[in-house]
Structure formats: structure tokens, C-alpha cells
Design an enzyme around this catalytic site. Sequence first.
Site, PDB file in Angstrom:
ATOM      1  N   CYS A  49     -64.746  45.550  39.307  1.00  0.00           N
ATOM      2  CA  CYS A  49     -65.581  45.162  40.631  1.00  0.00           C
ATOM      3  C   CYS A  49     -67.392  46.086  39.966  1.00  0.00           C
ATOM      4  O   CYS A  49     -68.139  45.307  40.696  1.00  0.00           O
ATOM      5  CB  CYS A  49     -65.203  46.412  41.918  1.00  0.00           C
ATOM      6  SG  CYS A  49     -64.549  47.855  41.453  1.00  0.00           S
ATOM      7  N   GLU A  96     -64.466  48.300  49.937  1.00  0.00           N
ATOM      8  CA  GLU A  96     -65.637  47.658  48.528  1.00  0.00           C
ATOM      9  C   GLU A  96     -64.786  46.794  48.277  1.00  0.00           C
ATOM     10  O   GLU A  96     -63.490  46.451  48.071  1.00  0.00           O
ATOM     11  CB  GLU A  96     -65.031  49.170  47.623  1.00  0.00           C
ATOM     12  CG  GLU A  96     -65.826  49.018  46.424  1.00  0.00           C
ATOM     13  CD  GLU A  96     -65.340  49.023  45.330  1.00  0.00           C
ATOM     14  OE1 GLU A  96     -64.155  50.787  45.276  1.00  0.00           O
ATOM     15  OE2 GLU A  96     -65.152  48.708  44.025  1.00  0.00           O
TER      16      GLU A  96
HETATM   17  P1  NAP Z   1     -57.731  39.980  48.099  1.00  0.00           P
HETATM   18  O1  NAP Z   1     -56.992  38.829  48.319  1.00  0.00           O
HETATM   19  O2  NAP Z   1     -58.853  40.298  49.137  1.00  0.00           O
HETATM   20  O3  NAP Z   1     -57.159  41.214  47.817  1.00  0.00           O
HETATM   21  C1  NAP Z   1     -56.910  42.957  48.379  1.00  0.00           C
HETATM   22  C2  NAP Z   1     -56.028  43.011  49.113  1.00  0.00           C
HETATM   23  O4  NAP Z   1     -55.795  42.919  50.455  1.00  0.00           O
HETATM   24  C3  NAP Z   1     -54.572  43.036  48.554  1.00  0.00           C
HETATM   25  O5  NAP Z   1     -53.961  44.727  48.155  1.00  0.00           O
HETATM   26  C4  NAP Z   1     -54.181  42.477  49.627  1.00  0.00           C
HETATM   27  O6  NAP Z   1     -52.595  41.835  49.345  1.00  0.00           O
HETATM   28  C5  NAP Z   1     -54.195  42.861  50.550  1.00  0.00           C
HETATM   29  N1  NAP Z   1     -53.835  42.124  51.378  1.00  0.00           N
HETATM   30  C6  NAP Z   1     -54.707  40.518  52.068  1.00  0.00           C
HETATM   31  N2  NAP Z   1     -54.910  39.813  52.848  1.00  0.00           N
HETATM   32  C7  NAP Z   1     -54.679  40.340  53.873  1.00  0.00           C
HETATM   33  C8  NAP Z   1     -54.508  41.108  55.015  1.00  0.00           C
HETATM   34  N3  NAP Z   1     -54.507  39.224  56.219  1.00  0.00           N
HETATM   35  N4  NAP Z   1     -54.253  41.989  55.518  1.00  0.00           N
HETATM   36  C9  NAP Z   1     -53.761  43.511  55.026  1.00  0.00           C
HETATM   37  N5  NAP Z   1     -53.919  42.768  53.435  1.00  0.00           N
HETATM   38  C10 NAP Z   1     -53.965  41.994  53.087  1.00  0.00           C
HETATM   39  O7  NAP Z   1     -58.574  40.653  46.523  1.00  0.00           O
HETATM   40  P2  NAP Z   1     -57.898  39.985  45.179  1.00  0.00           P
HETATM   41  O8  NAP Z   1     -56.805  38.718  45.337  1.00  0.00           O
HETATM   42  O9  NAP Z   1     -57.250  41.613  45.411  1.00  0.00           O
HETATM   43  O10 NAP Z   1     -59.215  39.829  44.364  1.00  0.00           O
HETATM   44  C11 NAP Z   1     -59.558  38.934  44.652  1.00  0.00           C
HETATM   45  C12 NAP Z   1     -60.794  38.609  44.512  1.00  0.00           C
HETATM   46  O11 NAP Z   1     -61.591  40.216  45.548  1.00  0.00           O
HETATM   47  C13 NAP Z   1     -61.450  38.634  43.078  1.00  0.00           C
HETATM   48  O12 NAP Z   1     -61.459  37.542  42.477  1.00  0.00           O
HETATM   49  C14 NAP Z   1     -62.794  39.085  43.459  1.00  0.00           C
HETATM   50  O13 NAP Z   1     -63.432  38.279  43.925  1.00  0.00           O
HETATM   51  C15 NAP Z   1     -62.505  40.313  44.718  1.00  0.00           C
HETATM   52  N6  NAP Z   1     -62.716  41.661  44.190  1.00  0.00           N
HETATM   53  C16 NAP Z   1     -63.712  42.724  44.407  1.00  0.00           C
HETATM   54  C17 NAP Z   1     -63.208  44.034  43.257  1.00  0.00           C
HETATM   55  C18 NAP Z   1     -63.769  44.559  43.710  1.00  0.00           C
HETATM   56  O14 NAP Z   1     -63.475  46.687  43.522  1.00  0.00           O
HETATM   57  N7  NAP Z   1     -65.121  44.632  44.513  1.00  0.00           N
HETATM   58  C19 NAP Z   1     -61.797  44.197  42.918  1.00  0.00           C
HETATM   59  C20 NAP Z   1     -60.227  43.133  42.898  1.00  0.00           C
HETATM   60  C21 NAP Z   1     -60.888  42.115  43.661  1.00  0.00           C
HETATM   61  P3  NAP Z   1     -52.005  40.550  48.398  1.00  0.00           P
HETATM   62  O15 NAP Z   1     -52.069  40.893  47.029  1.00  0.00           O
HETATM   63  O16 NAP Z   1     -50.236  40.996  48.795  1.00  0.00           O
HETATM   64  O17 NAP Z   1     -52.445  39.807  49.024  1.00  0.00           O
END
Ligand code: NAP
Length: 521
Positions: free
Chosen positions: A296, A257
Amino acid sequence: MNDTLTSYLGGQWVAGDGGGNAVADAVTGDHLHLVSSGGLDLPGAVTFARDVGGPALRSLTFPERAALVKAAAAALSERKQELYDLSAKAGATLSDAKVDVDGGFGTAMVYAGLGKRGLPDGTVVVEDDPIQLGKEGLFFGQHILTSRQGLALQINAFNFPVWGMLEKLAPALLAGVPSIVKPATPTAYIAQHAVRIMVEAEVLPEGALQIVCGSIPGLFDLLDGQDSVGFTGSAETAAKLRSDPAVTQRSVRFNAEADSLNSSILGPDAGPGTPEFDLFVDALITEMTVKAGQKCTAIRRAFVPTEHLEEVADAVSTKLSEVVVGAPGAEGVTMGALVGLDQRDDVRAKVAELAAGTTTVFGDPQTVEVVGADAERGAFISPVLLRSDDPAVAAVHAVEAFGPVSTLMPYESAAQVVELVARGQGSLAASVVSYDDDFTRHVVQNIASHHGRVLALDRDSAPESTGHGTPMPQLVHGGPGRAGGGQEEAGLHAVFDHLQRTAVQGSKARLLSVTGSGQAR
Ligand code: NAP
């Protein structure tokens, strides 16, 4: 002193090696702790889930597992104040925290009820009656669903540390599959405390639930075709993980998602003075300000008939001017902070990207008046309402500012708004706010293919409506395309996603003996 947030692995609370990422209070900017998984035994956690948690869960019947889910939800409900207090450090007002915390254990309660009522009193789901495959009636086939013998790895986004975990945990527990949770670093401490509450309540079998705070290097290498990954976060991370050999070569099931540019559409009939006009304006304010827009499902694109655009812009601006930004709990505060200063930088950068094709109706992302906190040390930002008089501007359909930011756009006809909504390339949720049956039917039927959920909102359903932004566990939550292409929630289907469907063939008597009569759902 090691102030690293502990993880719960192999039945123990263990701290990583230090180093890692520093997490600050979103309101005061004060250092909270480090998040690091350095030196933690992740292979041991995988083995513990497979060898201890899985067998323990699979030995229970579906109703017994439903009772576990209910008990876990009850334990969280009893200690919800502790989770509210922690959520305030992440910038969440009490009502924001309730969306996450009460929403989380409420979702688990719903799943417990669905499991108790909708699953058989056994460990096997029989999907259909025996299907005759031979002319003489000697040979039949039937589908059964059984627990996969692996684990569910949850990778969660920062915005819903409790709800995001429980909406994945409840279906996995019902399915008899143990979970390893990897929360997002900025709010890992809230998810970790929720796990602590469930562990201390001793409601789940050992190994059914583990949490790793920090990164998970090498963990994908240990996954195989009995395992699944449930991911919530950015499209970029989703794309990276989806291309891992675990998914591409070993068929680990991967549900994503990701980003979503959700829409709300005001019907041409719903001019100023109609209940639907007010419902549209109120929903937009709610979606912009709850959790400071870090949802989201939040409305990013608000489509309005050209003739009503000025009135909508005025009505929304008036209400936004009444929003009080500040420290959760401070006098009069109605909107809290973003999760951290990095997120504020990200939202400001995204608003700058949107600026090329828009004008600002309300708010300045660089300046905000704040109650009860320092506007610069805390991750505060003003609500920002943009307007794009040319709805064809590409950025408004592609750039998601993950904060209190939304864009108003005019449209001329039902056909045009359908086409504009589709430019989001797949979203989680849309609302059609109208009392006109023909308009609503046309739009809903034609945007449904691009959405996981569509709300038809009007004066009749509004008193009981759960709102644009609230996923319901009984229904699909997830969307096609940009939204990730998955379904995190979908009633019992989310449980079945953790089960293996197998066609069993043989004589009718043999099938009845294998599947056990009376287990059909
Ligand atoms: P993200 O950077 O994609 O991180 C999401 C999850 O993935 C976190 O638990 C993160 O851990 C983990 N992760 C990142 N790189 C990884 C890897 N190489 N291997 C395994 N896990 C990994 O997203 P976010 O920081 O939560 O939010 C960034 C952006 O995502 C937001 O600005 C928004 O645009 C979008 N977002 C969308 C939703 C939705 O529900 N659609 C929700 C939240 C955010 P770490 O935090 O430890 O890096």
C-alpha cells in the site's frame, strides 16, 4: 472431501459449508482449498467476543494486556518458518515473507513495549489534571479513557495477512477489546495459520481473537456504537462499507486504509554522482519489487527534475534488468509472483489504463522470463517502469496498478512538484530525497497536509533509515483522502482509538476517587 479452510469461532475450529471461492497457489496455479463461511454461526461469534473475550480482557490491567501481546508475538516468532513456507505459496520470496511475518510480530512487540511503558498500571487512563470549573474550587472536570464494551472487526487486505492483522490486533488487545478478523480470501490461509499458532500457544483469553475465513453476510447488522471496524483494501469496498447503516446510523467507528498513489521526489541538487541520486534509485527499485509491488505504501509516482530524468530512467532500467522473477526460493530469484491470476489481470488492465498518457521505459506486463516456475500458470509479471513527460496526465495521479509498476515524471520547480503530488488526493507516504535544506523544508511543509508520513531521505539518515515503504508502529500509518482518511497505527493513539473518552465532573476529591490518583500518563 471438504477442503474448506477452517475458521476459529466460539473457541472451535469450524469449516463452512463448502462452495465458496477456490484459492490457488500463486506460483504453480495448483488448487489449495476453498474459502467459505457458509453456515457458520457469525452471530454466535459476536456474542462470544462480547460476553467472553471482552470481560476477560477488561479484567486485566494494561501491563497484563501488554504481556499478552508480547507472548502472542513470541509464539509467532517461534514458528515463523511455517508462515514463511505458506507465504511462498502466495508468491512471496523469503524477504517478502519477512516483511509480513517478522514485520507483524515485530509490530506487536513494539506495541507491547509502548503499552508496558506508556500505560498506567490499571484499567483506566487519566488524560489530564482536574480542571477547575467553578469560582470557589468546588467543581472540577477531568477526562478518562476506558475500554469500549464491544468488539473490533478487522477486514484486511490480501497483501499483508500477518502484519495487517497484528497491527490491528495489538492495539485492540491493549485496549481490552476482543477482535474478529476477516482476512482477504486470497491469503486467508496465512492469516488463519497465524491465528492457529496463537491459539495453540494458549497465550490469549478465550474470545479475545476469532477469525472468519470467507464473507461476513449480516455481520454489520449486529454491530453497534461500542464496536469498531478497521478496514484495509480498495477505496471501492471502503466506500460501500462506510455507507452501511451500522456506520451511518449506529455510529460504529470505521477506520479505512485504501488505495494510495505514493510519491518519491528527487531534489534538484541530487544529480548523478550524489548519494541522494543513488538513494532515490535504490528506493524506487525496492518499492517496485518487494512483494512484487503489492504494498500500500509502494512508490507509484516518481518525480524527477527535468534535467535528471534521462539519467534516472537509465539507472532504474539498468537495475530492473538485474531483477530475477520466479518461484520463491529458486536459484537467484529476487522477485516473486503476484497473489493470483486475477490480480495479474487487474495489474495488466491498470497498466493499459496508464498507457494512454505514458511511454514504457522498462518491461512488458504481458511477457516475463521466469525462473523455477511456469510463467503462465503462476501469477508472474515483469516490473514495469513508465514515463509521463506531461505530468498533468490525469491517469498517473489516479490509477493505482497494485503490482511492480511505477511512473517517472519530470518537474520544473518546487512549487510545481508540490502541486503535482497533491493531485494524488491524499497518500500514505512520500519521500523527499535531497541534501538541500531549503528545498526539503519547502516540499515537506507543503505536502504534509496530503500525507500520513513523509520521509526526508539523505546521506546522513540513510544508514539507519527504515525506508520509504515501511510503516513504523510508533508513528502514524494512514493517510487523508484517497488513502482512506484513517490511521491504522499511531503509537498509543491507536490504543486510545479503541477507548471511550469521557469527561467526569465533580468535586476534586470525588474525581480523585473515581479516577484513582497516580494513573495519569
Ligand atoms: P478489496 O476487494 O477491497 O478487499 C479488502 C477486504 O475487504 C477483503 O478482506 C475482502 O474480502 C473484504 N470485502 C470485500 N467486500 C466486502 C464486503 N461487502 N463486506 C465485507 N468485507 C468485504 O481489496 P483487495 O482484494 O484486498 O485488493 C484490491 C485492491 O485494493 C488492490 O488492487 C489495491 O488497489 C487495493 N489495496 C489497497 C491496499 C492498501 O493497503 N491501501 C492493500 C491491498 C489492496 P474478500 O477477499 O473475501 O472479498
